[in-house]
Design an enzyme around this catalytic site. Structure first.
Site, PDB file in Angstrom:
ATOM      1  N   ASP A  16      83.734  53.844 -53.405  1.00  0.00           N
ATOM      2  CA  ASP A  16      83.718  53.345 -54.774  1.00  0.00           C
ATOM      3  C   ASP A  16      84.902  53.975 -55.507  1.00  0.00           C
ATOM      4  O   ASP A  16      85.519  54.919 -55.013  1.00  0.00           O
ATOM      5  CB  ASP A  16      82.386  53.731 -55.428  1.00  0.00           C
ATOM      6  CG  ASP A  16      82.262  53.184 -56.833  1.00  0.00           C
ATOM      7  OD1 ASP A  16      82.717  52.052 -57.075  1.00  0.00           O
ATOM      8  OD2 ASP A  16      81.715  53.889 -57.696  1.00  0.00           O
ATOM      9  N   ASP A  18      85.336  54.028 -59.662  1.00  0.00           N
ATOM     10  CA  ASP A  18      84.936  54.674 -60.914  1.00  0.00           C
ATOM     11  C   ASP A  18      83.941  55.792 -60.640  1.00  0.00           C
ATOM     12  O   ASP A  18      82.879  55.558 -60.054  1.00  0.00           O
ATOM     13  CB  ASP A  18      84.296  53.658 -61.871  1.00  0.00           C
ATOM     14  CG  ASP A  18      85.289  52.636 -62.381  1.00  0.00           C
ATOM     15  OD1 ASP A  18      86.433  53.016 -62.641  1.00  0.00           O
ATOM     16  OD2 ASP A  18      84.911  51.457 -62.512  1.00  0.00           O
TER      17      ASP A  18
END
Length: 260
Positions: A16, A18
């Protein structure tokens, strides 16, 4: 071998962005060391983000401004996943879109055109220009028969100022007004994870999912058969892990802990 050595022997890493790689416009500690380790050890890696705002080119440029030079082929977004899904479901369809240029351009690239009169789909992603007029228009079109799609199911996202509303919070008023449930495209949708594994060219048993959210990243990896790593640099605290009936294989402070 120690547990971390077992983790480091995996061939593919899906990460991922963020809360894992950056927060807002700030690179998180240990990220440069982690990326250098991936490249040095010839690991296959992909940044798989639920954010639909930016294209892979824009994400590459964002990381370049932070001092990381990573090719566009290492990025896949929920906007691309949404466009791919709709192109397969209904080639040449039309859509009313609440979202940023990254989403709109991904749809255009797959032959999906904009339509605010009688679209086949209403699509909701992250947007800084989100307003009441857009919500009303989207609700009216869904009640008239358009199918409701959301780019991801994240309720909040990490920013430099703290947590901010994300896609699930933005599509909720349309769901409530119409009584229709959105179909969410990003993690933990298995279509997103399957595409990531195909792009890496590795089997799920050889891959790792690294994320900061239990309700998207970790469950996506768990249900897809990947080894899961929760990092505490984003949305989730160690205490909140016990709120879920499933657990990550590893809990680390950040991705820098993976690098040797």
């Amino acid at each position: 071998m120690t547990n971390l050595e077992i983790l480091r022997n995996k061939k593919g890493f899906i990460c991922d962005m963020d809360g894992v790689i950056y927060r807002g416009n700030t690179l998180l500690p240990g990220v440069k060391e982690f990326v250098a380790w991936l490249e040095k050890n010839e690991k296959r890696f992909l940044f798989l983000t639920n954010s639909s705002e930016r294209s892979p080119k824009e994400l590459r440029q964002k990381l370049a401004r932070m001092g990381l030079d990573i090719g566009e082929e290492h990025f896949y977004t929920s906007a691309l996943a949404t466009a791919s899904f709709l192109a397969r479901q209904m080639p040449g369809c039309t859509a009313y879109v609440i979202g940023a240029p990254g989403l709109v351009n991904a749809l255009y690239d797959r032959g999906i055109t904009m339509n605010d009169v009688d679209p086949d789909y209403v699509i909701v992603g992250e947007s800084a220009s989100y307003n009441y007029e857009m919500i009303s228009k989207a609700a009216q079109l869904v009640m008239a028969g358009a199918r409701l799609i959301a780019t991801n199911s994240d309720l909040t996202g990490p920013a430099e100022s703290g947590l901010v509303p994300a896609c699930r919070a933005l599509v909720a008023p349309v769901e409530l007004a119409t009584g229709k449930k959105a179909y969410f495209m990003g993690k933990p949708n298995p279509l997103m994870m399957r595409t990531g594994l195909q792009m890496l060219g590795v089997h799920s048993e050889e891959a790792v999912m690294v994320g900061d959210r239990m309700d998207t990243d970790i469950i996506a990896g768990t249900e897809s058969g990947l080894t899961t790593v929760l990092v505490l640099s984003g949305c989730t605290t160690r205490a909140e892990v016990d709120d879920y009936p499933y657990r990550p294989n590893y809990i680390l402070n950040g991705v820098g802990d993976i690098a040797e």
